[in-house]
Design a protein around this motif. Sequence first.
Motif, PDB file in Angstrom:
ATOM      1  N   UNK A 131     -49.829   5.018 -54.613  1.00  0.00           N
ATOM      2  CA  UNK A 131     -48.662   4.748 -55.440  1.00  0.00           C
ATOM      3  C   UNK A 131     -47.770   5.978 -55.596  1.00  0.00           C
ATOM      4  N   UNK A 132     -48.315   7.149 -55.324  1.00  0.00           N
ATOM      5  CA  UNK A 132     -47.583   8.409 -55.473  1.00  0.00           C
ATOM      6  C   UNK A 132     -46.837   8.735 -54.177  1.00  0.00           C
ATOM      7  N   UNK A 133     -45.567   8.345 -54.123  1.00  0.00           N
ATOM      8  CA  UNK A 133     -44.772   8.558 -52.906  1.00  0.00           C
ATOM      9  C   UNK A 133     -44.628  10.038 -52.581  1.00  0.00           C
ATOM     10  N   UNK A 134     -44.583  10.865 -53.619  1.00  0.00           N
ATOM     11  CA  UNK A 134     -44.387  12.285 -53.402  1.00  0.00           C
ATOM     12  C   UNK A 134     -45.537  12.947 -52.661  1.00  0.00           C
ATOM     13  N   UNK A 135     -46.722  12.299 -52.672  1.00  0.00           N
ATOM     14  CA  UNK A 135     -47.894  12.879 -52.015  1.00  0.00           C
ATOM     15  C   UNK A 135     -48.049  12.403 -50.575  1.00  0.00           C
ATOM     16  N   UNK A 136     -47.189  11.521 -50.098  1.00  0.00           N
ATOM     17  CA  UNK A 136     -47.320  10.995 -48.741  1.00  0.00           C
ATOM     18  C   UNK A 136     -47.167  12.130 -47.735  1.00  0.00           C
ATOM     19  N   UNK A 137     -48.177  12.264 -46.858  1.00  0.00           N
ATOM     20  CA  UNK A 137     -48.223  13.420 -45.960  1.00  0.00           C
ATOM     21  C   UNK A 137     -47.988  13.088 -44.495  1.00  0.00           C
ATOM     22  N   UNK A 138     -48.133  11.836 -44.092  1.00  0.00           N
ATOM     23  CA  UNK A 138     -47.904  11.480 -42.693  1.00  0.00           C
ATOM     24  C   UNK A 138     -46.481  11.857 -42.308  1.00  0.00           C
ATOM     25  N   UNK A 139     -46.345  12.561 -41.190  1.00  0.00           N
ATOM     26  CA  UNK A 139     -45.030  13.069 -40.798  1.00  0.00           C
ATOM     27  C   UNK A 139     -44.511  12.357 -39.557  1.00  0.00           C
ATOM     28  N   UNK A 150     -37.111  10.197 -29.593  1.00  0.00           N
ATOM     29  CA  UNK A 150     -38.378   9.651 -30.084  1.00  0.00           C
ATOM     30  C   UNK A 150     -38.742  10.308 -31.413  1.00  0.00           C
ATOM     31  N   UNK A 151     -39.795   9.760 -32.031  1.00  0.00           N
ATOM     32  CA  UNK A 151     -40.421  10.378 -33.196  1.00  0.00           C
ATOM     33  C   UNK A 151     -41.886  10.606 -32.853  1.00  0.00           C
ATOM     34  N   UNK A 152     -42.433  11.707 -33.324  1.00  0.00           N
ATOM     35  CA  UNK A 152     -43.844  12.014 -33.130  1.00  0.00           C
ATOM     36  C   UNK A 152     -44.530  11.961 -34.491  1.00  0.00           C
ATOM     37  N   UNK A 153     -45.499  11.051 -34.624  1.00  0.00           N
ATOM     38  CA  UNK A 153     -46.175  10.815 -35.894  1.00  0.00           C
ATOM     39  C   UNK A 153     -47.520  11.518 -35.940  1.00  0.00           C
ATOM     40  N   UNK A 154     -47.821  12.096 -37.116  1.00  0.00           N
ATOM     41  CA  UNK A 154     -49.119  12.710 -37.371  1.00  0.00           C
ATOM     42  C   UNK A 154     -49.553  12.400 -38.801  1.00  0.00           C
ATOM     43  N   UNK A 155     -50.808  11.963 -38.945  1.00  0.00           N
ATOM     44  CA  UNK A 155     -51.321  11.667 -40.285  1.00  0.00           C
ATOM     45  C   UNK A 155     -52.349  10.552 -40.237  1.00  0.00           C
ATOM     46  N   UNK A 156     -52.905  10.248 -41.406  1.00  0.00           N
ATOM     47  CA  UNK A 156     -53.932   9.204 -41.529  1.00  0.00           C
ATOM     48  C   UNK A 156     -53.565   8.238 -42.645  1.00  0.00           C
ATOM     49  N   UNK A 171     -45.133   1.497 -40.546  1.00  0.00           N
ATOM     50  CA  UNK A 171     -45.691   2.786 -40.982  1.00  0.00           C
ATOM     51  C   UNK A 171     -44.662   3.554 -41.805  1.00  0.00           C
ATOM     52  N   UNK A 172     -45.084   4.016 -42.972  1.00  0.00           N
ATOM     53  CA  UNK A 172     -44.258   4.890 -43.797  1.00  0.00           C
ATOM     54  C   UNK A 172     -44.618   6.343 -43.491  1.00  0.00           C
ATOM     55  N   UNK A 213     -60.395  -4.046 -43.093  1.00  0.00           N
ATOM     56  CA  UNK A 213     -59.532  -2.876 -43.292  1.00  0.00           C
ATOM     57  C   UNK A 213     -60.172  -1.680 -42.603  1.00  0.00           C
ATOM     58  N   UNK A 214     -59.344  -0.696 -42.270  1.00  0.00           N
ATOM     59  CA  UNK A 214     -59.865   0.560 -41.723  1.00  0.00           C
ATOM     60  C   UNK A 214     -58.764   1.611 -41.770  1.00  0.00           C
ATOM     61  N   UNK A 215     -59.127   2.848 -41.459  1.00  0.00           N
ATOM     62  CA  UNK A 215     -58.148   3.924 -41.334  1.00  0.00           C
ATOM     63  C   UNK A 215     -57.311   3.715 -40.069  1.00  0.00           C
ATOM     64  N   UNK A 216     -56.063   4.155 -40.136  1.00  0.00           N
ATOM     65  CA  UNK A 216     -55.187   4.203 -38.959  1.00  0.00           C
ATOM     66  C   UNK A 216     -54.764   5.663 -38.801  1.00  0.00           C
ATOM     67  N   UNK A 217     -55.049   6.233 -37.646  1.00  0.00           N
ATOM     68  CA  UNK A 217     -54.885   7.677 -37.437  1.00  0.00           C
ATOM     69  C   UNK A 217     -53.821   7.939 -36.375  1.00  0.00           C
ATOM     70  N   UNK A 218     -52.883   8.826 -36.694  1.00  0.00           N
ATOM     71  CA  UNK A 218     -51.817   9.196 -35.762  1.00  0.00           C
ATOM     72  C   UNK A 218     -51.977  10.672 -35.388  1.00  0.00           C
ATOM     73  N   UNK A 219     -52.125  10.920 -34.101  1.00  0.00           N
ATOM     74  CA  UNK A 219     -52.266  12.285 -33.591  1.00  0.00           C
ATOM     75  C   UNK A 219     -51.249  12.479 -32.461  1.00  0.00           C
ATOM     76  N   UNK A 220     -50.130  13.111 -32.815  1.00  0.00           N
ATOM     77  CA  UNK A 220     -49.029  13.273 -31.862  1.00  0.00           C
ATOM     78  C   UNK A 220     -48.683  11.936 -31.200  1.00  0.00           C
TER      79      UNK A 220
END
Length: 388
Positions: A131-139, A150-156, A171-172, A213-220
Amino acid sequence: MIRDNETQTLLEDSIRRFVRERLVPREHEIAETDAIPEELVQQMRELGLFGLSIPEAYGGLGLTMEEEVRVAFELGQTSPAFRSLIGTNNGIGSQGIVIDGTPEQRAHYLPRLASGELIGSFALTEPGAGSDAGALATSARRVSDAQGDAYVLNGTKRYITNAPHAGIFTVMARTDPAIKGAGGISAFIVEAGTPGLSLGKIDQKMGQKGAHTCDVIFENCRIPAANLIGGQEGVGFKTAMKVLDKGRLHIAAVAVGAAKRMLRDALAYAMERRQFGHPVAEFQLVQGMLADSKAELYAAECMVLDAARKRDEGRDVSVEASCAKYFATEMCGRVADRAVQIHGGAGYISDYGIERFYRDVRLFRLYEGTSQIQQIVIARGLMRGAEI
């Protein structure tokens, strides 16, 4: 808003029959195997359940909000896993594209979501941010090179519904690290199978077997710039909130449906089970639990319908949606508790099914905004509208 009463009645009747004749008999199997059989999934496709809220122009039924919640009242009366499978295609997994997508994005993805060919998934929550948008770290970093823009995504992302089955993810991600709040967040469409996208192990949950449900992981993870929803950076969190307003009404309606099923089962048991020579339904303390459940259920149903009609009128229902989600899901939990109590010892035994519902509906108070988040939304809405 009901566009055609006769058509709506036929739709609700057909879904009610499907739920009672096809889905309810398979509930125990789904709980045991943690999987929905493919033949049931195909029947759900044929009924159009994956495209209930997707516009008719893209192959869906284009239901209004009131029409949709009435359908959800019926779908909620069986194992939540069935509704969960189609839920993301009709809600958080598609509505970002429906509401804010470009014409090209809508034309490319919505027909396949409506048919059930694709399963959509919504990736917002992270290990350190929900719920805390300010803490969102996926880039999401913008790049332009010989391969194009293009965009390059990193985060979990964490607790992502239907991720193990998804064909696309909404994806946000943060496109502007200098903006720490919601303004730096953008929304993207990421297709399953894109290099750099991987999935974690399927979560083992308290309930809702068959819904995964599960984690979704973005690595470059590189995606085309054209996959930025709406083609505009910095409005992703606004898109997410629009989607969640609608989703909260849908979940509230599902909670109403589940409460109807549990109350119906509890009443049937109370009228059949005899103690001291009488059905336990004749005892006033049991009648009190039945009456409290019916009264709260009726109130929740009225709230959901009222908020849905207001949304159909084009009004801002952020507060009303939170009120409905908060009250209906908390109500559903109370009905579940009373239903177990009315069953007595049988309520604790898996053979009767009520203990499964007791575990399943606990999630309603957590996802798409916890009850405490709904309280905050409601209170802030009151303060914004206060006359001082």
